[in-house]
Motif scaffolding. Structure first.
Motif, PDB file in Angstrom:
ATOM      1  N   ALA A  25       3.258  12.274  -5.852  1.00 16.85           N
ATOM      2  CA  ALA A  25       2.958  11.426  -7.262  1.00 16.85           C
ATOM      3  C   ALA A  25       3.979  12.437  -7.882  1.00 16.85           C
ATOM      4  CB  ALA A  25       1.980  11.289  -7.958  1.00 16.85           C
ATOM      5  N   TRP A  26       3.691  13.979  -8.407  1.00 13.14           N
ATOM      6  CA  TRP A  26       4.097  14.861  -8.781  1.00 13.14           C
ATOM      7  C   TRP A  26       5.443  14.942  -8.738  1.00 13.14           C
ATOM      8  CZ3 TRP A  26       6.209  19.371  -7.070  1.00 13.14           C
ATOM      9  CH2 TRP A  26       6.527  20.693  -8.723  1.00 13.14           C
ATOM     10  N   ALA A  27       5.890  15.157  -7.466  1.00 15.55           N
ATOM     11  CA  ALA A  27       6.974  15.095  -7.033  1.00 15.55           C
ATOM     12  C   ALA A  27       8.227  14.634  -7.479  1.00 15.55           C
ATOM     13  CB  ALA A  27       7.451  14.976  -4.718  1.00 15.55           C
ATOM     14  N   THR A  28       7.816  13.204  -7.457  1.00 13.90           N
ATOM     15  CA  THR A  28       7.872  11.610  -7.921  1.00 13.90           C
ATOM     16  C   THR A  28       8.210  12.016  -9.429  1.00 13.90           C
ATOM     17  OG1 THR A  28       7.184  10.422  -6.239  1.00 13.90           O
ATOM     18  CG2 THR A  28       8.621   9.557  -7.691  1.00 13.90           C
ATOM     19  N   TRP A  29       7.462  12.254 -10.342  1.00 14.66           N
ATOM     20  CA  TRP A  29       7.615  11.914 -11.884  1.00 14.66           C
ATOM     21  C   TRP A  29       9.004  13.253 -11.766  1.00 14.66           C
ATOM     22  CZ3 TRP A  29       5.379   9.061 -15.240  1.00 14.66           C
ATOM     23  CH2 TRP A  29       5.225   9.909 -17.177  1.00 14.66           C
ATOM     24  N   ARG A  30       8.651  14.225 -11.041  1.00 11.33           N
ATOM     25  CA  ARG A  30       9.941  15.299 -11.791  1.00 11.33           C
ATOM     26  C   ARG A  30      10.796  15.508 -10.984  1.00 11.33           C
ATOM     27  NH1 ARG A  30       8.261  20.247 -12.484  1.00 11.33           N
ATOM     28  NH2 ARG A  30       9.674  21.634 -12.613  1.00 11.33           N
ATOM     29  N   ASP A  31      11.405  14.171  -9.934  1.00 11.77           N
ATOM     30  CA  ASP A  31      12.851  13.785  -9.594  1.00 11.77           C
ATOM     31  C   ASP A  31      12.697  15.027  -9.038  1.00 11.77           C
ATOM     32  OD1 ASP A  31      15.973  13.172 -10.683  1.00 11.77           O
ATOM     33  OD2 ASP A  31      14.937  12.719  -8.922  1.00 11.77           O
ATOM     34  N   LYS A  32      12.325  14.953  -7.880  1.00 14.92           N
ATOM     35  CA  LYS A  32      12.407  16.090  -6.610  1.00 14.92           C
ATOM     36  C   LYS A  32      11.763  16.024  -5.429  1.00 14.92           C
ATOM     37  CE  LYS A  32      12.907  20.378  -9.673  1.00 14.92           C
ATOM     38  NZ  LYS A  32      12.351  21.679 -10.015  1.00 14.92           N
TER      39      LYS A  32
ATOM     40  N   GLY B 177       0.932  -1.288   0.098  1.00 20.59           N
ATOM     41  CA  GLY B 177       0.001   0.399   0.039  1.00 20.59           C
ATOM     42  C   GLY B 177       1.309   0.776   0.218  1.00 20.59           C
ATOM     43  N   THR B 178       0.097   1.919   0.636  1.00 15.56           N
ATOM     44  CA  THR B 178       1.106   3.108   0.177  1.00 15.56           C
ATOM     45  C   THR B 178       2.379   3.652   1.239  1.00 15.56           C
ATOM     46  OG1 THR B 178      -0.650   4.500  -0.191  1.00 15.56           O
ATOM     47  CG2 THR B 178       0.767   6.276   0.918  1.00 15.56           C
ATOM     48  N   GLY B 179       2.544   3.331   2.310  1.00 16.06           N
ATOM     49  CA  GLY B 179       2.953   2.799   2.950  1.00 16.06           C
ATOM     50  C   GLY B 179       4.719   2.068   3.015  1.00 16.06           C
ATOM     51  N   ALA B 180       4.137   1.327   2.480  1.00 16.47           N
ATOM     52  CA  ALA B 180       5.335   0.141   1.692  1.00 16.47           C
ATOM     53  C   ALA B 180       5.232   0.374   0.655  1.00 16.47           C
ATOM     54  CB  ALA B 180       5.083  -1.592   1.416  1.00 16.47           C
TER      55      ALA B 180
ATOM     56  N   PHE C 145       6.072   4.309  -9.253  1.00 17.78           N
ATOM     57  CA  PHE C 145       6.287   5.152  -8.373  1.00 17.78           C
ATOM     58  C   PHE C 145       5.066   6.471  -8.691  1.00 17.78           C
ATOM     59  CE2 PHE C 145       9.943   3.266  -6.030  1.00 17.78           C
ATOM     60  CZ  PHE C 145       9.707   2.617  -6.158  1.00 17.78           C
ATOM     61  N   ALA C 146       5.505   7.410  -9.738  1.00 17.53           N
ATOM     62  CA  ALA C 146       4.496   8.265  -9.691  1.00 17.53           C
ATOM     63  C   ALA C 146       3.122   7.773  -9.725  1.00 17.53           C
ATOM     64  CB  ALA C 146       5.086   8.791 -10.924  1.00 17.53           C
ATOM     65  N   ALA C 147       2.659   6.981 -10.853  1.00  8.84           N
ATOM     66  CA  ALA C 147       1.278   6.093 -11.360  1.00  8.84           C
ATOM     67  C   ALA C 147       0.961   5.731 -10.422  1.00  8.84           C
ATOM     68  CB  ALA C 147       1.898   5.424 -12.206  1.00  8.84           C
ATOM     69  N   THR C 148       1.738   4.857  -9.314  1.00  5.40           N
ATOM     70  CA  THR C 148       1.182   4.224  -8.005  1.00  5.40           C
ATOM     71  C   THR C 148       0.381   4.925  -7.419  1.00  5.40           C
ATOM     72  OG1 THR C 148       2.650   2.723  -8.682  1.00  5.40           O
ATOM     73  CG2 THR C 148       1.469   2.227  -6.345  1.00  5.40           C
ATOM     74  N   PHE C 149       1.344   6.398  -6.665  1.00  3.66           N
ATOM     75  CA  PHE C 149       0.506   6.978  -6.246  1.00  3.66           C
ATOM     76  C   PHE C 149      -0.450   7.799  -6.387  1.00  3.66           C
ATOM     77  CE2 PHE C 149       5.095   8.266  -4.329  1.00  3.66           C
ATOM     78  CZ  PHE C 149       4.677   7.766  -2.556  1.00  3.66           C
ATOM     79  N   VAL C 150      -0.730   7.968  -7.833  1.00  2.00           N
ATOM     80  CA  VAL C 150      -2.308   8.255  -8.206  1.00  2.00           C
ATOM     81  C   VAL C 150      -3.006   7.239  -8.540  1.00  2.00           C
ATOM     82  CG1 VAL C 150      -2.876   9.203 -10.956  1.00  2.00           C
ATOM     83  CG2 VAL C 150      -0.195   9.771 -10.318  1.00  2.00           C
ATOM     84  N   ALA C 151      -3.086   5.766  -8.706  1.00  2.00           N
ATOM     85  CA  ALA C 151      -3.896   4.913  -8.305  1.00  2.00           C
ATOM     86  C   ALA C 151      -4.160   5.229  -5.951  1.00  2.00           C
ATOM     87  CB  ALA C 151      -2.985   4.029  -8.833  1.00  2.00           C
ATOM     88  N   LEU C 152      -3.299   4.628  -6.236  1.00  2.00           N
ATOM     89  CA  LEU C 152      -3.981   4.968  -4.673  1.00  2.00           C
ATOM     90  C   LEU C 152      -4.678   6.217  -4.166  1.00  2.00           C
ATOM     91  CD1 LEU C 152       0.040   3.601  -3.250  1.00  2.00           C
ATOM     92  CD2 LEU C 152      -2.297   2.793  -2.905  1.00  2.00           C
ATOM     93  N   ALA C 153      -4.417   7.601  -5.031  1.00  2.00           N
ATOM     94  CA  ALA C 153      -5.498   8.453  -4.358  1.00  2.00           C
ATOM     95  C   ALA C 153      -6.457   8.390  -5.371  1.00  2.00           C
ATOM     96  CB  ALA C 153      -4.523   9.413  -4.733  1.00  2.00           C
TER      97      ALA C 153
ATOM     98  N   ALA D 215      -9.692   7.793  -2.499  1.00  2.00           N
ATOM     99  CA  ALA D 215     -10.664   9.110  -3.634  1.00  2.00           C
ATOM    100  C   ALA D 215     -11.948   8.510  -3.246  1.00  2.00           C
ATOM    101  CB  ALA D 215     -10.513   9.911  -4.894  1.00  2.00           C
ATOM    102  N   VAL D 216     -12.620   7.638  -4.095  1.00  2.00           N
ATOM    103  CA  VAL D 216     -13.875   6.929  -4.486  1.00  2.00           C
ATOM    104  C   VAL D 216     -14.298   5.983  -3.187  1.00  2.00           C
ATOM    105  CG1 VAL D 216     -12.929   6.526  -7.013  1.00  2.00           C
ATOM    106  CG2 VAL D 216     -12.711   4.711  -5.163  1.00  2.00           C
ATOM    107  N   GLN D 217     -13.176   5.636  -2.120  1.00  3.01           N
ATOM    108  CA  GLN D 217     -13.718   5.261  -0.425  1.00  3.01           C
ATOM    109  C   GLN D 217     -14.840   5.673   0.187  1.00  3.01           C
ATOM    110  OE1 GLN D 217     -10.123   4.205   0.616  1.00  3.01           O
ATOM    111  NE2 GLN D 217     -10.515   2.080   0.028  1.00  3.01           N
ATOM    112  N   SER D 218     -15.518   5.171   0.755  1.00  2.00           N
ATOM    113  CA  SER D 218     -16.598   6.410   1.824  1.00  2.00           C
ATOM    114  C   SER D 218     -15.810   5.112   3.452  1.00  2.00           C
ATOM    115  CB  SER D 218     -18.322   6.023   1.520  1.00  2.00           C
ATOM    116  OG  SER D 218     -18.174   4.396   1.721  1.00  2.00           O
ATOM    117  N   SER D 219     -17.044   6.489   4.076  1.00  2.00           N
ATOM    118  CA  SER D 219     -16.518   5.955   5.799  1.00  2.00           C
ATOM    119  C   SER D 219     -17.479   4.410   5.624  1.00  2.00           C
ATOM    120  CB  SER D 219     -17.278   6.835   6.528  1.00  2.00           C
ATOM    121  OG  SER D 219     -18.566   7.681   6.253  1.00  2.00           O
ATOM    122  N   GLN D 220     -18.419   4.416   4.903  1.00  2.29           N
ATOM    123  CA  GLN D 220     -19.008   3.182   5.161  1.00  2.29           C
ATOM    124  C   GLN D 220     -18.261   1.919   5.361  1.00  2.29           C
ATOM    125  OE1 GLN D 220     -21.684   4.019   7.482  1.00  2.29           O
ATOM    126  NE2 GLN D 220     -21.751   6.243   6.857  1.00  2.29           N
TER     127      GLN D 220
END
Length: 203
Positions: A83-90, A17-20, A186-194, A198-203
């Motif tokens: 994702a943006w920072a990883t893609w830009r290498d910064k 996941g994100t942490g791993a 990594f950048a694409a994976t961060f976007v996928a995780l985001a 975004a589509v998850q609910s609290s229920q």
């Protein structure tokens, strides 16, 4: 401490996941020491969620759509920034042959923030741990104990991921194309995780 809890917790922790992802990326980019810091940071990021679940604050997140949404979209925004920072290498996953450790403070900040801004961790603790806690007196201590076991397991598994990534670091550094591909993945994976958050609910 049931075998069912240990097995279930291990499967959940071991599933990337994100942490791993952050720990693996840090190991590749900065070496073993930095990956240990990343694993530690991600583990620390679970503490507020565990405490929230134990004290019943997870119910507030479930009941209040606004509170959940604010935390959720803050997490989405941070993942997109990563994702943006990883893609830009910064960002924290940039690979620098001269950087063997990285800034511990920076690693701690990023790792803690990544997990802190994930409200699903609170819901996870709220829904998962009680299944293995006996009713009645001692429930609070039992839930706290299981939560601590989960945290230790998280640190150990993430540290193994990071150490393995650090072990192949030299091979990666010697191949610029692999480095470029790694950043994009990594950048694409961060976007996928985001997107998933975004589509998850609290229920």
């Amino acid at each position: 401490m049931s075998t069912a809890f240990l097995l279930t917790a291990f499967v959940i922790v071991a599933t990337p996941g994100t942490g791993a992802l952050y720990t693996i990326g840090t190991g590749l980019a900065r070496g073993t020491k930095a990956s240990i810091w990343a694993a530690f940071a991600c583990t620390l990021g679970t503490i507020p969620h565990l405490l929230a679940a134990i004290t019943g604050l997870a119910a507030v997140l479930q009941a209040s759509g606004l509170v959940f949404a604010v935390i959720k979209y803050a997490g989405v925004a941070y993942l997109l920034y990563m994702a943006w920072a990883t893609w830009r290498d910064k960002g924290a996953l940039s690979v620098d042959p001269n950087d063997s450790s990285g800034s511990a403070r920076s690693i701690l900040y990023t790792g803690i923030t990544l997990n802190l801004l994930n409200p699903k961790l609170t819901i996870f603790f709220f829904a998962f741990l009680p299944q293995f806690v006996p009713a009645g007196e001692g429930a609070f201590a039992a839930m706290l104990g299981l939560g601590l076991v989960f945290m230790v397991m998280t640190f150990v598994v993430f540290a193994v991921y990071g150490a393995f990534a650090a072990g192949v670091r030299n091979r990666v550094l010697s191949r610029p194309r692999i480095i470029a591909a790694m950043r994009k993945v990594f950048a694409a994976t961060f976007v996928a995780l985001a997107g998933r958050l975004a589509v998850q609910s609290s229920q």
